[in-house]
Scaffold this motif. Structure first.
Motif, PDB file in Angstrom:
ATOM      1  N   GLU A  12      12.146   0.518   4.399  1.00  0.00           N
ATOM      2  CA  GLU A  12      12.297   0.558   5.856  1.00  0.00           C
ATOM      3  C   GLU A  12      11.042   1.163   6.503  1.00  0.00           C
ATOM      4  N   LEU A  13      10.524   2.222   5.872  1.00  0.00           N
ATOM      5  CA  LEU A  13       9.360   2.921   6.437  1.00  0.00           C
ATOM      6  C   LEU A  13       8.097   2.064   6.470  1.00  0.00           C
ATOM      7  N   LEU A  14       8.049   1.032   5.627  1.00  0.00           N
ATOM      8  CA  LEU A  14       6.847   0.193   5.576  1.00  0.00           C
ATOM      9  C   LEU A  14       6.641  -0.544   6.898  1.00  0.00           C
ATOM     10  N   GLU A  15       7.754  -0.842   7.598  1.00  0.00           N
ATOM     11  CA  GLU A  15       7.710  -1.605   8.857  1.00  0.00           C
ATOM     12  C   GLU A  15       6.787  -2.806   8.758  1.00  0.00           C
ATOM     13  N   ALA A  16       6.841  -3.488   7.632  1.00  0.00           N
ATOM     14  CA  ALA A  16       6.000  -4.673   7.448  1.00  0.00           C
ATOM     15  C   ALA A  16       6.771  -5.923   7.877  1.00  0.00           C
TER      16      ALA A  16
ATOM     17  N   LEU B  94       1.283  -3.588  -1.186  1.00  0.00           N
ATOM     18  CA  LEU B  94       0.948  -3.140  -2.540  1.00  0.00           C
ATOM     19  C   LEU B  94       1.953  -2.084  -2.986  1.00  0.00           C
ATOM     20  N   GLU B  95       2.509  -2.291  -4.174  1.00  0.00           N
ATOM     21  CA  GLU B  95       3.429  -1.312  -4.754  1.00  0.00           C
ATOM     22  C   GLU B  95       2.757  -0.636  -5.951  1.00  0.00           C
ATOM     23  N   ILE B  96       2.866   0.690  -6.026  1.00  0.00           N
ATOM     24  CA  ILE B  96       2.357   1.407  -7.196  1.00  0.00           C
ATOM     25  C   ILE B  96       3.561   1.846  -8.030  1.00  0.00           C
ATOM     26  N   GLY B  97       3.643   1.365  -9.280  1.00  0.00           N
ATOM     27  CA  GLY B  97       4.770   1.703 -10.158  1.00  0.00           C
ATOM     28  C   GLY B  97       5.823   0.603 -10.157  1.00  0.00           C
ATOM     29  N   THR B  98       5.510  -0.528 -10.808  1.00  0.00           N
ATOM     30  CA  THR B  98       6.430  -1.676 -10.828  1.00  0.00           C
ATOM     31  C   THR B  98       7.754  -1.295 -11.500  1.00  0.00           C
ATOM     32  N   GLY B  99       7.674  -0.533 -12.594  1.00  0.00           N
ATOM     33  CA  GLY B  99       8.875  -0.089 -13.306  1.00  0.00           C
ATOM     34  C   GLY B  99       9.791  -1.241 -13.668  1.00  0.00           C
ATOM     35  N   SER B 100      11.051  -1.133 -13.284  1.00  0.00           N
ATOM     36  CA  SER B 100      12.038  -2.173 -13.601  1.00  0.00           C
ATOM     37  C   SER B 100      11.823  -3.440 -12.790  1.00  0.00           C
TER      38      SER B 100
ATOM     39  N   ALA C 242       0.655  -2.649   4.044  1.00  0.00           N
ATOM     40  CA  ALA C 242       1.430  -1.467   3.666  1.00  0.00           C
ATOM     41  C   ALA C 242       1.288  -1.218   2.174  1.00  0.00           C
ATOM     42  N   ILE C 243       1.384   0.066   1.804  1.00  0.00           N
ATOM     43  CA  ILE C 243       1.353   0.462   0.394  1.00  0.00           C
ATOM     44  C   ILE C 243       2.536   1.394   0.139  1.00  0.00           C
ATOM     45  N   ILE C 244       3.260   1.123  -0.943  1.00  0.00           N
ATOM     46  CA  ILE C 244       4.418   1.951  -1.298  1.00  0.00           C
ATOM     47  C   ILE C 244       4.194   2.518  -2.700  1.00  0.00           C
TER      48      ILE C 244
ATOM     49  N   VAL D  70       3.342   4.740   2.255  1.00  0.00           N
ATOM     50  CA  VAL D  70       4.545   5.547   2.049  1.00  0.00           C
ATOM     51  C   VAL D  70       4.480   6.125   0.645  1.00  0.00           C
ATOM     52  N   ILE D  71       4.359   7.457   0.561  1.00  0.00           N
ATOM     53  CA  ILE D  71       4.075   8.082  -0.730  1.00  0.00           C
ATOM     54  C   ILE D  71       4.797   9.425  -0.872  1.00  0.00           C
ATOM     55  N   PRO D  72       5.556   9.594  -1.980  1.00  0.00           N
ATOM     56  CA  PRO D  72       6.169  10.905  -2.228  1.00  0.00           C
ATOM     57  C   PRO D  72       5.124  11.850  -2.825  1.00  0.00           C
ATOM     58  N   VAL D  73       4.863  12.976  -2.145  1.00  0.00           N
ATOM     59  CA  VAL D  73       3.784  13.871  -2.578  1.00  0.00           C
ATOM     60  C   VAL D  73       4.340  15.207  -3.052  1.00  0.00           C
ATOM     61  N   GLY D  74       3.947  15.599  -4.273  1.00  0.00           N
ATOM     62  CA  GLY D  74       4.378  16.891  -4.804  1.00  0.00           C
ATOM     63  C   GLY D  74       4.548  16.835  -6.306  1.00  0.00           C
TER      64      GLY D  74
END
Ligand code: SAH
Length: 213
Positions: A74-78, A85-91, A149-151, A174-178
């Motif tokens: 939602e935050l991407l507002e794209a 671009l997504e970082i961490g394809t995972g599943s 946008a980048i997630i 949009v990035i979780p930092v910590g």
């Protein structure tokens, strides 16, 4: 690989929970209502697939909690057709959500095993991201920049500079930092050099790893 009416019913309940938790974007909700999340997880966890929880996948990684996926999407507002671009394809679950939203999706994964498995799996399900890349997300993906946008779907100890510089003007990161827990952070690129920053609450992710293979 089966998707049944029972699964669809559970998905609808999950969507109701996400609405109660404050997710408003109709396209995001309808993507979650459509994607068979149980198929992205080990079959022994099938019963948990439509709970609003993160779960283990291969290579000690996790499939993000549906609320987190929805909140970040939602935050991407794209808009449809935008480059994301997504970082961490995972599943690949978040990747599938981005595809359902009509974005041109680029995604990077640093675990070879997951990269290979998910690439095959997404194509079996009929999802066609523009590009799945095996590599280090700290560097972004310069070949295809800039992005609307980048997630980032892993916890970043700091904000990687290449990700900010690969954003288009008005683009959103949009990035979780910590370290142990993360603050969901939104950066909006206002000009070549200026970024607006918003902090949007605490989340928990597996770490975004650097310099390891
Ligand atoms: N979007 C995923 C979330 C997976 S968890 C999903 O919906 O399933 C985070 C993922 O980030 C893991 O797969 C992990 O291997 C990957 N990751 C960690 N560090 C990374 C890095 N530096 N570059 C790319 N991917 C990374």
């Amino acid at each position: 690989m089966k998707d049944t009416l029972r699964h669809a019913g559970k998905r609808k309940q999950l969507v109701d929970i996400l609405i109660q938790k404050g997710i408003k974007n109709k396209s995001v909700l309808s993507a979650i209502n459509k994607i068979p999340r149980h198929l992205f997880m080990d079959s022994s966890f099938e019963d948990h697939a439509y709970q609003d929880k993160a779960f283990p996948i291969a290579a000690d990684q996790t499939i993000s909690q549906p609320y987190t996926v929805a909140f970040q999407s939602e935050l991407l507002e794209a808009n449809r057709g935008d480059k994301v671009l997504e970082i961490g394809t995972g599943s690949g679950y978040q990747t599938a959500v981005l595809c359902e939203l009509g974005f041109k999706v680029y995604s990077i994964e640093r675990q070879k095993e997951l990269f290979k498995k998910t690439k095959l799996f997404l194509s079996k399900l009929g999802y066609r991201p523009k590009h799945l890349s095996f590599g280090d997300g700290y560097k972004g993906l310069t070949e295809h920049a800039p992005y609307n946008a980048i997630i980032v779907t892993a916890g970043a100890p700091y904000v990687p500079k290449p990700l900010l510089s690969q954003l288009q003007i008005n683009g959103r990161l949009v990035i979780p930092v910590g370290d142990n827990k993360q603050i969901m952070t939104l950066f909006i690129r206002k000009s070549e050099t200026a970024f607006e920053k918003h902090e949007l609450g605490e989340f928990r992710f597996v770490p975004l790893l650097e310099d390891k293979n």
